[in-house]
Design an enzyme around this catalytic site. Structure first.
Site, PDB file in Angstrom:
ATOM      1  N   ASP A 102      -0.131   5.150   0.867  1.00 48.54           N
ATOM      2  CA  ASP A 102      -0.370   6.167   1.903  1.00 48.54           C
ATOM      3  C   ASP A 102      -0.436   5.534   3.287  1.00 48.54           C
ATOM      4  O   ASP A 102      -1.253   4.644   3.530  1.00 48.54           O
ATOM      5  CB  ASP A 102      -1.668   6.928   1.606  1.00 48.54           C
TER       6      ASP A 102
ATOM      7  N   ASP B 120       0.884  -1.165   0.000  1.00 51.96           N
ATOM      8  CA  ASP B 120       0.000   0.000   0.000  1.00 51.96           C
ATOM      9  C   ASP B 120       0.928   1.223   0.000  1.00 51.96           C
ATOM     10  O   ASP B 120       2.129   1.099   0.269  1.00 51.96           O
ATOM     11  CB  ASP B 120      -0.863  -0.047   1.273  1.00 51.96           C
TER      12      ASP B 120
END
Ligand code: XBP
Ligand code: MG
Length: 257
Positions: free
Chosen positions: A16, A14
């Site tokens: 952020d 991922d």
């Protein structure tokens, strides 16, 4: 299935909150700058932004804010196009924040990425944010060429349903031509975990500023961060014994087997 099939083949990151703590002092500030440019008196402070983060995707988040806090805007002509253009402006501000090098990678991220490359384990990204933002972050932290280190980057509107839906992870797995059991996802949020688990991916959580109190049931481990030999992670929860204070390819392999 052979042993080779069982081996860790790819790590799906991922962005952020996982690669870097981009929300509070990156995305939030970029949204506020765009609001100002559009002559809006909206200000997403740190607390409000924490609430808004339950909605993934910048455009979706703006729409949610309008519905909840400024519903008269719903009568605006061409609301969808207006949100798209406001969000494009936000992306420009985010890119320039990244260009100025405002946000570093989290502990252990650069080390792990370099090590996985050496071990010929594939790297991939599965994120809700835009490709422009991923590129800007990678460029400012690992260098321009680092974009090519990732075999697959799944970002933004490439799938219609954002996290917590599993679509982005399915899309990335499909591009990688790997099964979920040959991979591990690294996430920082409950929405991200739900998305990865729904795609049957073993998932490691490294908690971030806004997410540390969320529910991470189902994760193979929950850690403070990826850790460094000189700055070990704190173990929050794990289903296996973790005898090291930093995440490397061996530790990741042990989590999927
Ligand atoms: C992060 C998000 C994104 C960013 C904003 O999700 O939810 O919406 O906050 O990015 P993830 P955009 O951690 O899964 O990447 O404005 O570009 O959507
Ligand atoms: Mg995240």
């Amino acid at each position: 299935m052979t042993n080779t099939d069982n081996k860790l083949q790819a790590v799906l990151f991922d962005v952020d909150g996982t690669l870097a703590d981009t929300e509070q002092d990156g995305h939030r500030l970029a949204f506020n700058a765009a609001f100002k440019q559009f002559g809006l008196d909206w200000n997403w402070d740190i607390n409000l932004y924490g609430e808004l983060l339950q909605v993934t995707g910048g455009k979706e988040r703006i729409r949610y804010y309008i519905e909840r806090y400024v519903p008269h805007i719903l009568n605006k002509n061409d609301l969808t196009d207006w949100i798209i253009s406001l969000h494009k402006t936000k992306t420009k501000y985010f890119e320039s924040l990244m260009e100025n090098g405002n946000i570093p990678l989290r502990p252990g991220v650069s080390r792990l990425i370099h090590e996985l490359r050496q071990e010929k384990i594939k790297l991939a990204i599965a994120t809700t944010t835009t490709m422009e933002n991923v590129t800007a972050l990678l460029k400012s932290t690992l260098g321009e060429e680092s974009i090519d280190w990732f075999d697959v980057i799944g970002a933004g509107d490439i799938v219609p349903m954002k996290k917590p839906a599993p679509d982005i992870y399915y899309w990335v797995l499909n591009q990688l031509k790997l099964t979920a059991q040959q991979c591990i996802a690294i996430e920082d949020s409950e929405n991200g975990l739900k998305s990865a688990l729904a795609a049957s991916l073993p998932t490691l959580i490294t908690v971030s500023g806004y997410t540390r109190l969320q529910n991470f049931d189902g994760a193979v481990a929950v850690l403070s961060d990826l850790g460094e030999p000189s700055q070990p992670f704190t173990k929050i929860r794990s289903v296996t014994t973790l005898d090291k204070g930093w995440v490397d390819h061996r530790l990741l392999s042990s989590l999927i087997s």
